[in-house]
Design a protein around this motif. Structure first.
Motif, mmCIF file in Angstrom:
data_model
loop_
_atom_site.group_PDB
_atom_site.id
_atom_site.type_symbol
_atom_site.label_atom_id
_atom_site.label_comp_id
_atom_site.label_asym_id
_atom_site.label_seq_id
_atom_site.Cartn_x
_atom_site.Cartn_y
_atom_site.Cartn_z
ATOM 1 N N LEU A 127 2.477 1.669 -3.370
ATOM 2 C CA LEU A 127 1.487 2.337 -4.401
ATOM 3 C C LEU A 127 1.022 3.597 -4.112
ATOM 4 O O LEU A 127 0.878 4.485 -5.121
ATOM 5 C CB LEU A 127 0.014 1.352 -3.816
ATOM 6 N N ASN A 128 0.915 4.201 -2.894
ATOM 7 C CA ASN A 128 0.619 5.686 -2.545
ATOM 8 C C ASN A 128 1.824 6.424 -3.164
ATOM 9 O O ASN A 128 1.792 7.502 -3.436
ATOM 10 C CB ASN A 128 0.642 5.759 -1.131
ATOM 11 N N GLU A 129 3.039 5.906 -3.174
ATOM 12 C CA GLU A 129 4.270 6.733 -3.609
ATOM 13 C C GLU A 129 4.453 6.730 -4.975
ATOM 14 O O GLU A 129 5.414 7.356 -5.478
ATOM 15 C CB GLU A 129 5.541 6.151 -2.827
ATOM 16 N N GLN A 173 0.893 -1.200 -0.038
ATOM 17 C CA GLN A 173 0.007 -0.093 0.041
ATOM 18 C C GLN A 173 1.074 1.291 0.040
ATOM 19 O O GLN A 173 0.594 2.009 -0.780
ATOM 20 C CB GLN A 173 -0.859 0.117 1.147
ATOM 21 N N GLN A 174 2.108 1.253 0.863
ATOM 22 C CA GLN A 174 2.779 2.501 0.914
ATOM 23 C C GLN A 174 3.402 2.694 -0.512
ATOM 24 O O GLN A 174 3.712 3.720 -0.910
ATOM 25 C CB GLN A 174 3.805 2.171 2.079
ATOM 26 N N GLU A 223 3.513 6.655 -9.223
ATOM 27 C CA GLU A 223 3.040 7.777 -10.022
ATOM 28 C C GLU A 223 2.696 7.148 -11.255
ATOM 29 O O GLU A 223 3.366 6.312 -11.822
ATOM 30 C CB GLU A 223 3.740 9.028 -10.366
ATOM 31 N N GLU A 277 -5.104 10.031 -6.669
ATOM 32 C CA GLU A 277 -5.052 11.517 -6.477
ATOM 33 C C GLU A 277 -4.353 12.147 -7.738
ATOM 34 O O GLU A 277 -3.367 11.822 -8.225
ATOM 35 C CB GLU A 277 -4.116 11.691 -5.304
ATOM 36 N N SER A 286 -1.507 9.663 -8.465
ATOM 37 C CA SER A 286 -0.853 8.825 -7.675
ATOM 38 C C SER A 286 -1.383 7.324 -7.646
ATOM 39 O O SER A 286 -2.498 7.109 -8.264
ATOM 40 C CB SER A 286 -0.968 9.377 -6.222
ATOM 41 N N ALA A 341 -2.816 6.061 -5.563
ATOM 42 C CA ALA A 341 -4.069 6.082 -4.840
ATOM 43 C C ALA A 341 -5.064 6.752 -5.519
ATOM 44 O O ALA A 341 -6.074 7.023 -5.236
ATOM 45 C CB ALA A 341 -3.895 6.776 -3.484
ATOM 46 N N ALA A 382 -2.797 -0.912 -8.571
ATOM 47 C CA ALA A 382 -3.293 -1.229 -7.255
ATOM 48 C C ALA A 382 -3.658 -2.924 -7.333
ATOM 49 O O ALA A 382 -3.237 -3.526 -6.233
ATOM 50 C CB ALA A 382 -4.486 -0.296 -6.827
#
Length: 112
Positions: A28-30, A25-26, A32, A51, A47, A49, A89
């Motif tokens: 993935l959030n980082e 998850q981390q 782009e 965003e 991102s 996530a 994801a």
């Protein structure tokens, strides 16, 4: 009570899976993802996530008499980038989520 294995081993396995999930998850959030529309006239970066991080518009895409076409290109680029982020994801989190889901629906672990 647990045929073929002991509870301690099962809990250790679940904890390792949860750690792997949190790490994925981390990552993935980082991450782009960038996608474009209109043959590259408009691109969007999101991102992992989902965003929206940025939009680039080639000046050739700007026609004051046809703003609607530019709006459509921006929308298409953002949607394409979000779809790519979802694929990333699923690739990163899917196998871990499925494994945890198969162990009692996530076993009540945080974030599951």
């Amino acid at each position: 009570m647990f045929p073929g294995g002991d509870m301690q081993s099962l809990l250790k396995q679940a904890q390792k899976m949860q750690e792997d999930y949190v790490q994925a998850q981390q990552e993935l959030n980082e991450s782009e993802v960038t996608a474009s529309a209109g043959g590259g006239l408009v691109s969007a970066t999101v991102s992992g996530a989902g965003e929206l991080l940025g939009v680039k518009i080639d000046p050739k895409a700007v026609d004051p008499d046809d703003v609607e076409a530019l709006e459509d290109l921006v929308l298409a680029a953002v949607q394409a980038a979000n779809n790519e982020a979802k694929k990333v994801a699923e690739e990163k989190l899917g196998p871990i989520s499925e494994a945890l889901g198969g162990m009692g629906g996530g076993m009540g672990l945080p974030g599951m």
